[in-house]
Design a protein around this motif. Structure first.
Motif, mmCIF file in Angstrom:
data_model
loop_
_atom_site.group_PDB
_atom_site.id
_atom_site.type_symbol
_atom_site.label_atom_id
_atom_site.label_comp_id
_atom_site.label_asym_id
_atom_site.label_seq_id
_atom_site.Cartn_x
_atom_site.Cartn_y
_atom_site.Cartn_z
ATOM 1 N N GLY A 79 0.804 -1.213 0.000
ATOM 2 C CA GLY A 79 0.000 0.000 0.000
ATOM 3 C C GLY A 79 0.836 1.261 0.000
ATOM 4 O O GLY A 79 2.069 1.225 0.005
ATOM 5 N N ILE A 80 0.122 2.354 0.025
ATOM 6 C CA ILE A 80 0.740 3.668 0.052
ATOM 7 C C ILE A 80 -0.004 4.494 1.099
ATOM 8 O O ILE A 80 -1.222 4.370 1.244
ATOM 9 N N ARG A 81 0.746 5.312 1.847
ATOM 10 C CA ARG A 81 0.109 6.134 2.878
ATOM 11 C C ARG A 81 0.817 7.474 2.964
ATOM 12 O O ARG A 81 2.007 7.594 2.652
ATOM 13 N N SER A 82 0.045 8.443 3.436
ATOM 14 C CA SER A 82 0.585 9.795 3.561
ATOM 15 C C SER A 82 -0.197 10.557 4.625
ATOM 16 O O SER A 82 -1.367 10.280 4.866
ATOM 17 N N THR A 83 0.472 11.499 5.244
ATOM 18 C CA THR A 83 -0.168 12.401 6.194
ATOM 19 C C THR A 83 0.182 13.822 5.780
ATOM 20 O O THR A 83 1.350 14.165 5.642
ATOM 21 N N ARG A 84 -0.826 14.608 5.559
ATOM 22 C CA ARG A 84 -0.653 16.027 5.240
ATOM 23 C C ARG A 84 -1.242 16.839 6.384
ATOM 24 O O ARG A 84 -1.717 16.288 7.366
ATOM 25 N N LYS A 85 -1.260 18.143 6.245
ATOM 26 C CA LYS A 85 -1.731 19.002 7.342
ATOM 27 C C LYS A 85 -3.082 18.579 7.889
ATOM 28 O O LYS A 85 -3.259 18.427 9.079
ATOM 29 N N TRP A 86 -4.052 18.370 7.045
ATOM 30 C CA TRP A 86 -5.405 18.118 7.511
ATOM 31 C C TRP A 86 -5.989 16.793 7.019
ATOM 32 O O TRP A 86 -7.154 16.505 7.244
ATOM 33 N N ILE A 87 -5.177 15.991 6.355
ATOM 34 C CA ILE A 87 -5.706 14.730 5.837
ATOM 35 C C ILE A 87 -4.656 13.619 5.949
ATOM 36 O O ILE A 87 -3.461 13.863 5.794
ATOM 37 N N THR A 88 -5.147 12.449 6.242
ATOM 38 C CA THR A 88 -4.318 11.248 6.265
ATOM 39 C C THR A 88 -4.991 10.228 5.367
ATOM 40 O O THR A 88 -6.206 10.059 5.423
ATOM 41 N N PHE A 89 -4.210 9.566 4.514
ATOM 42 C CA PHE A 89 -4.802 8.507 3.715
ATOM 43 C C PHE A 89 -3.894 7.289 3.704
ATOM 44 O O PHE A 89 -2.689 7.389 3.875
ATOM 45 N N ASP A 90 -4.527 6.159 3.518
ATOM 46 C CA ASP A 90 -3.833 4.875 3.457
ATOM 47 C C ASP A 90 -4.638 4.019 2.494
ATOM 48 O O ASP A 90 -5.809 3.746 2.732
ATOM 49 N N SER A 91 -4.029 3.622 1.416
ATOM 50 C CA SER A 91 -4.696 2.800 0.433
ATOM 51 C C SER A 91 -3.840 1.558 0.215
ATOM 52 O O SER A 91 -2.634 1.672 -0.026
ATOM 53 N N SER A 92 -4.458 0.397 0.328
ATOM 54 C CA SER A 92 -3.679 -0.827 0.193
ATOM 55 C C SER A 92 -4.514 -1.928 -0.426
ATOM 56 O O SER A 92 -5.734 -1.830 -0.531
ATOM 57 N N PHE A 93 -3.832 -2.974 -0.835
ATOM 58 C CA PHE A 93 -4.515 -4.184 -1.249
ATOM 59 C C PHE A 93 -3.838 -5.340 -0.524
ATOM 60 O O PHE A 93 -2.678 -5.259 -0.134
ATOM 61 N N PHE A 94 -4.605 -6.392 -0.296
ATOM 62 C CA PHE A 94 -4.050 -7.529 0.414
ATOM 63 C C PHE A 94 -4.676 -8.815 -0.096
ATOM 64 O O PHE A 94 -5.770 -8.821 -0.665
ATOM 65 N N ILE A 95 -3.957 -9.892 0.135
ATOM 66 C CA ILE A 95 -4.421 -11.228 -0.215
ATOM 67 C C ILE A 95 -4.144 -12.108 0.999
ATOM 68 O O ILE A 95 -3.048 -12.055 1.564
ATOM 69 N N THR A 96 -5.125 -12.872 1.388
ATOM 70 C CA THR A 96 -4.928 -13.836 2.478
ATOM 71 C C THR A 96 -5.071 -15.227 1.887
ATOM 72 O O THR A 96 -6.034 -15.532 1.191
#
Length: 130
Positions: free
Chosen positions: A112-129
């Motif tokens: 995945g990819i993640r980021s934190t900015r001044k007023w927003i945080t996002f985390d987008s990922s994919f997974f397989i179990t």
């Protein structure tokens, strides 16, 4: 019915510039006891069962800094589902339970990819179990 769980986790983060590698080990110890005091069918003997499972689980995570406050990460981890009372105690007359029943194991893969900015945080990922 009584269940007790004791877990131990060890991990360390190793940094190599923009790359961080985190190996880890988790040991799950599960104690299960069942003492049957009444059986309405009266045809089966009362059950008294105890079970102890100790399961080592390994994982490896990585993080790479693509830009300031923007990370790409990956993870591979082992998981498991312990045997339940229904798995270790026959509930119906005539049911049989395997004497070498082990907890179910799995492997999870994630990126995945993640980021934190001044007023927003996002985390987008994919997974397989598996």
């Amino acid at each position: 019915r009584n269940t007790g769980v004791i877990s131990a986790v060890v991990e360390n983060v190793f940094g190599f510039g923009k790359l961080k590698v985190t190996p880890g080990l988790r040991v799950e110890n599960i104690f299960q006891d069942l003492d049957e005091e009444f059986d309405a069918s009266a045809s089966d003997p009362l059950r008294s069962e105890s079970r102890f499972d100790s399961v080592p689980l390994f994982g490896l995570g990585t993080t790479y800094e693509l830009a300031e406050k923007l990370d790409f990460y990956t993870n591979i981890s082992q998981g498991y589902k312990p045997a339940t009372y229904q798995d270790i105690i026959p509930l119906n007359t005539g049911d049989t339970i395997s004497s070498d029943l082990d907890p179910a194991k799995s492997i999870s893969y994630e990126a995945g990819i993640r980021s934190t900015r001044k007023w927003i945080t996002f985390d987008s990922s994919f997974f397989i179990t598996n």
